[in-house]
Design an enzyme around this catalytic site. Structure first.
Site, PDB file in Angstrom:
ATOM      1  N   TYR A 118      36.057  44.607  32.501  1.00 37.45           N
ATOM      2  CA  TYR A 118      36.575  44.099  33.775  1.00 37.45           C
ATOM      3  C   TYR A 118      35.460  43.303  34.451  1.00 37.45           C
ATOM      4  O   TYR A 118      34.342  43.802  34.602  1.00 37.45           O
ATOM      5  CB  TYR A 118      36.990  45.274  34.677  1.00 37.45           C
ATOM      6  CG  TYR A 118      37.399  44.836  36.080  1.00 37.45           C
ATOM      7  CD1 TYR A 118      38.734  44.562  36.378  1.00 37.45           C
ATOM      8  CD2 TYR A 118      36.444  44.669  37.082  1.00 37.45           C
ATOM      9  CE1 TYR A 118      39.106  44.147  37.650  1.00 37.45           C
ATOM     10  CE2 TYR A 118      36.808  44.241  38.363  1.00 37.45           C
ATOM     11  CZ  TYR A 118      38.131  43.983  38.631  1.00 37.45           C
ATOM     12  OH  TYR A 118      38.507  43.557  39.877  1.00 37.45           O
ATOM     13  N   GLU A 206      39.387  37.234  39.039  1.00 35.56           N
ATOM     14  CA  GLU A 206      39.444  38.561  38.423  1.00 35.56           C
ATOM     15  C   GLU A 206      39.820  38.388  36.966  1.00 35.56           C
ATOM     16  O   GLU A 206      40.906  37.901  36.653  1.00 35.56           O
ATOM     17  CB  GLU A 206      40.479  39.443  39.141  1.00 35.56           C
ATOM     18  CG  GLU A 206      40.421  40.886  38.686  1.00 35.56           C
ATOM     19  CD  GLU A 206      41.406  41.780  39.433  1.00 35.56           C
ATOM     20  OE1 GLU A 206      42.602  41.427  39.521  1.00 35.56           O
ATOM     21  OE2 GLU A 206      40.977  42.828  39.931  1.00 35.56           O
TER      22      GLU A 206
END
Ligand code: GDP
Ligand code: MN
Length: 397
Positions: A118, A206
């Protein structure tokens, strides 16, 4: 402004960031053709069909599916296109899928297992800098990771003047547990990603998952990109990517009239010139027992046309029980604004809620006189408190 995944990935690619490649399709036939093209380019029958909506969590909602042949890609695209996709991030009724991305399958086996990370970059207004937030435990359960094992989520503050320094990119790669070729690739990935973030005036990137493939390449498999609206004038090519079908129709209308409008949950609509005065007006409404229904800054030139446009937008909200117009006449003259309100009243026709107009500054008294003598259901005020009392009075009926 939010981008779709496929647009976000193109933006990243233009900065040299490696991405999971794909082709957008709007029909099942286009999806079959795209899958055949993917097969040709990457020598694999498998591809992934990904719903393109402005919301994450698509995998969990059934909006990301693996196809093992171009025919199957067509069938899956047929299922996904036109569906109301519900994910934890959509409204309860879901969002209509108008496009899918037919993407290369990047989770193929090899020397080592693929691994999902992530990585996000965002502007942290509290710290006054950009931050990179990253975790070795990326993928669809990142929220659970953040909740249960917060020590597995790392943060790197970036000084806006110094930019991302090389040792910081190295630290990210190190904390993600990488070594050898994958480590080098990750350092390069993070640096290019940061350059893309700054270069596009973004407020959020993101990348989840950011994948280490089984042959040690680092690629963006997903891209959630939000751009700062205030920077968009510098990027007409990005502004052109706006998908208004994904946006609230009232927001779209406000933007076309160049009005700063933010919808809130209350019952008193407000129309104010200047953001500071708008904030103070919202406080005033609250103190007088109401709840602001919106923030709306009509800007410096509160002429009749703008007053009318703003009035129409405020009235679209069925919760509005009263409208407070609070204008400070600096350059703008209050009698002009008052006339604008009266004109708007006549052009719109039936305004079903009481309107309180507080005018202060240049020609304030003249403005109040125009309002009071208009014969309309409009209450004029000069003092702030007077306006507050009127709001209270009309809300109580
Ligand atoms: P999101 O659920 O909206 O965040 O959509 P993502 O683009 O992140 O995709 C969701 C999940 O689909 C990922 O976490 C992966 O596990 C899976 N996925 C995405 N691309 C591929 C792929 O190329 N092959 C396989 N097998 N799975 C994929
Ligand atoms: Mn994702």
């Amino acid at each position: 402004m939010n981008l779709h995944e496929y647009q976000g990935k193109e933006l990243l690619k233009s900065y040299g960031v490696k991405i999971q490649e794909g082709i957008v399709a709007e029909t099942d036939a286009e999806a079959v053709a795209a899958a055949k093209k993917i097969k040709e380019l990457y020598n694999s029958d498998w591809c992934v069909i990904k719903a393109q909506i402005h919301a994450g969590g698509r995998g969990k909602g059934g909006g990301v599916k693996l196809a093992k042949s171009p025919e199957q890609a067509g069938q899956i695209a047929d299922d996904i296109l036109g569906m109301m996709l519900k994910t934890p991030q959509t409204p309860p009724e879901g969002k209509l899928v108008r496009k899918v991305l037919v993407a290369q399958d990047v989770f193929y086996p090899g020397a080592s297992d693929p691994k999902e990370f992530y990585i996000s970059i965002l502007t942290d207004r509290g710290r006054g800098c950009n931050v990179i937030i990253y975790s070795p435990d990326g993928g669809m359960d990142i929220e659970k990771v953040a909740e249960e094992t917060p020590e597995r989520v790392f943060t790197e503050n970036i000084d806006p003047l110094l930019g991302l320094r090389p040792f910081q990119a190295q630290k990210v790669a190190f904390n993600l547990g990488l070594s050898g070729q994958a480590y080098k690739e990750m350092v390069d990935f993070v640096q290019k990603l940061y350059a893309a973030f700054v270069g596009s005036d973004a407020s959020l990137f993101e990348i989840n998952p950011c994948l280490k493939t089984s042959d040690d390449r680092i690629i963006a498999v997903d891209a959630k990109v939000a751009l700062d609206d205030n920077g968009l004038f510098r990027h007409p090519n990005l502004e052109a990517l706006r998908d208004t079908s994904e946006e609230d129709p009232v927001d779209v209308e406000a933007r076309t009239h160049d009005l700063n409008y933010v919808k809130l949950d209350g019952n008193v609509g407000c129309m104010v010139n200047g953001a500071g005065l708008a904030m103070a007006t919202m406080d005033l409404i609250q103190l007088s027992g109401g709840e602001p229904a919106n923030f709306l800054d009509v800007g410096g030139t509160a002429d009749a046309q703008r007053v009318e446009n703003a009035m129409r937008i405020i009235l679209k909200d069925p919760h509005v029980k009263a409208i407070l117009i609070n204008i400070f006449g600096g350059i703008v003259r209050c009698d002009r604004v008052a006339q604008g309100v009266v004109d708007a009243y006549h052009t719109i026709g039936n305004i079903p809620v009481p309107v309180i107009v507080r005018l202060q500054g240049t020609n304030a008294d003249l403005g109040k006189k125009i309002i009071d003598e208009s014969g309309l259901k409009v209450y004029g005020a000069v003092e702030f408190q007077e306006a507050a009392d009127l709001v209270k009075k009309v809300l109580m009926g």
